[in-house]
Design an enzyme around this catalytic site. Sequence first.
Site, PDB file in Angstrom:
ATOM      1  N   TYR A  78       0.821  -1.210   0.000  1.00  0.00           N
ATOM      2  CA  TYR A  78       0.000   0.000   0.000  1.00  0.00           C
ATOM      3  C   TYR A  78       0.855   1.261   0.000  1.00  0.00           C
ATOM      4  CZ  TYR A  78       0.946   0.884   4.976  1.00  0.00           C
ATOM      5  OH  TYR A  78       1.568   1.168   6.177  1.00  0.00           O
ATOM      6  N   LYS A 132       6.432  -1.834   1.969  1.00  0.00           N
ATOM      7  CA  LYS A 132       5.241  -1.271   2.628  1.00  0.00           C
ATOM      8  C   LYS A 132       4.093  -2.271   2.463  1.00  0.00           C
ATOM      9  CE  LYS A 132       3.155   3.347   3.197  1.00  0.00           C
ATOM     10  NZ  LYS A 132       3.270   3.511   4.626  1.00  0.00           N
ATOM     11  N   LEU A 189      11.183   1.370   6.934  1.00  0.00           N
ATOM     12  CA  LEU A 189      10.546   1.808   5.700  1.00  0.00           C
ATOM     13  C   LEU A 189      11.227   3.122   5.329  1.00  0.00           C
ATOM     14  CD1 LEU A 189       8.122   1.339   3.700  1.00  0.00           C
ATOM     15  CD2 LEU A 189       7.036   3.194   4.955  1.00  0.00           C
ATOM     16  N   GLU A 222      12.713   2.650  13.859  1.00  0.00           N
ATOM     17  CA  GLU A 222      11.730   3.660  13.423  1.00  0.00           C
ATOM     18  C   GLU A 222      10.543   3.546  14.353  1.00  0.00           C
ATOM     19  OE1 GLU A 222      10.112   2.849   9.531  1.00  0.00           O
ATOM     20  OE2 GLU A 222      10.121   0.692   9.860  1.00  0.00           O
TER      21      GLU A 222
HETATM   22  N1  PLP Z   1       7.829   3.885   8.862  1.00  0.00           N
HETATM   23  C1  PLP Z   1       6.659   3.215   8.922  1.00  0.00           C
HETATM   24  C2  PLP Z   1       6.634   1.887   9.582  1.00  0.00           C
HETATM   25  C3  PLP Z   1       5.496   3.774   8.372  1.00  0.00           C
HETATM   26  O1  PLP Z   1       4.340   3.093   8.428  1.00  0.00           O
HETATM   27  C4  PLP Z   1       5.565   5.054   7.788  1.00  0.00           C
HETATM   28  C5  PLP Z   1       4.374   5.680   7.219  1.00  0.00           C
HETATM   29  O2  PLP Z   1       3.276   5.238   7.362  1.00  0.00           O
HETATM   30  C6  PLP Z   1       6.788   5.723   7.759  1.00  0.00           C
HETATM   31  C7  PLP Z   1       7.906   5.100   8.291  1.00  0.00           C
HETATM   32  C8  PLP Z   1       6.919   7.084   7.142  1.00  0.00           C
HETATM   33  O3  PLP Z   1       6.869   6.999   5.749  1.00  0.00           O
HETATM   34  P1  PLP Z   1       6.347   8.224   4.874  1.00  0.00           P
HETATM   35  O4  PLP Z   1       7.128   9.426   5.276  1.00  0.00           O
HETATM   36  O5  PLP Z   1       6.617   7.804   3.479  1.00  0.00           O
HETATM   37  O6  PLP Z   1       4.890   8.374   5.174  1.00  0.00           O
END
Ligand code: PLP
Length: 283
Positions: free
Chosen positions: A33, A147, A203, A179
Amino acid sequence: MPVNVFLNGRYCEEHEAMVSVDDRGFLFGDGVYEVIRCYRGALFKLQEHLSRFARSAAGIDLVLPYSAEEIAAICKTLLDKSGTKNGMLYMQVTRGSAPRTHEFPSVVTPTIMMKVREIDEQFFREKKKGVSVLTVPDERWEHCDIKSLNLLPNVLAKQKARSQGFHEAVFIHEPGVTECASSNIFIVTGGTVVTAPEGNRILSGITREVVLKLAGEAGIPCELRYPQKNELYKAEEVFFSNTVEEIIPVLAVDGNVINQGKPGNITLRLQEMFKKLVDIETS
Ligand code: PLP
């Protein structure tokens, strides 16, 4: 009811969108997603999100049913049809629907869905003043760079944090702080912004990338390494980033107060730069 959903080639109202009970997203979480922010009716960092969507799909051997150009056009059409100005677009693709077997079905068509909704700006304005977070063990799999729809460890971590009055859960794994349940985390130590490197433990956030670029432009040194838990407690500043919430100051970690409970100067500077960038790119 506005048209706010795209499902398998059709734009429709939410109540008209139906997916099979045999869908592998529903049965196995067999899909990936994306979440994209829109401001003033324009999608922010659309290409970056679409590239990551394609990488995530490739990461689970799923062939997307449309090209990146086609998906971009669908996103824009859906946003226009829904009339959403400040909101988010959720997009997911699953391997599709087929009688339940663990292995990939020999014949199956991916299910692709997008949904847009307005965002409660007031809620996020409050959070931008700062939140507290809780550390939890990172019990996820070894492909956090994908993701994927399999978010159960993230869901349980977030629930643990929220049920104890914390806003976000911070994952701790063998190399250090990885994270958060739905965001990337940064500390400022000795004036340097430190965050985990890209790789299979995080991610690679689109917002993280923007933050690092903005910090570079502002001449703020950045270091890509896993912060240690005790560094998190003693940091000059802590903040996290994601698409929906943007940049959020962390004022306490496991009850340890950061920067006397106030957002730090570097965090505030990055928030300001981020806002300017959004204004430039979406007006
Ligand atoms: N890490 C995780 C586990 C996430 O689910 C998300 C966003 O939902 C992020 C980092 C941040 O990613 P982004 O800045 O692309 O939204």
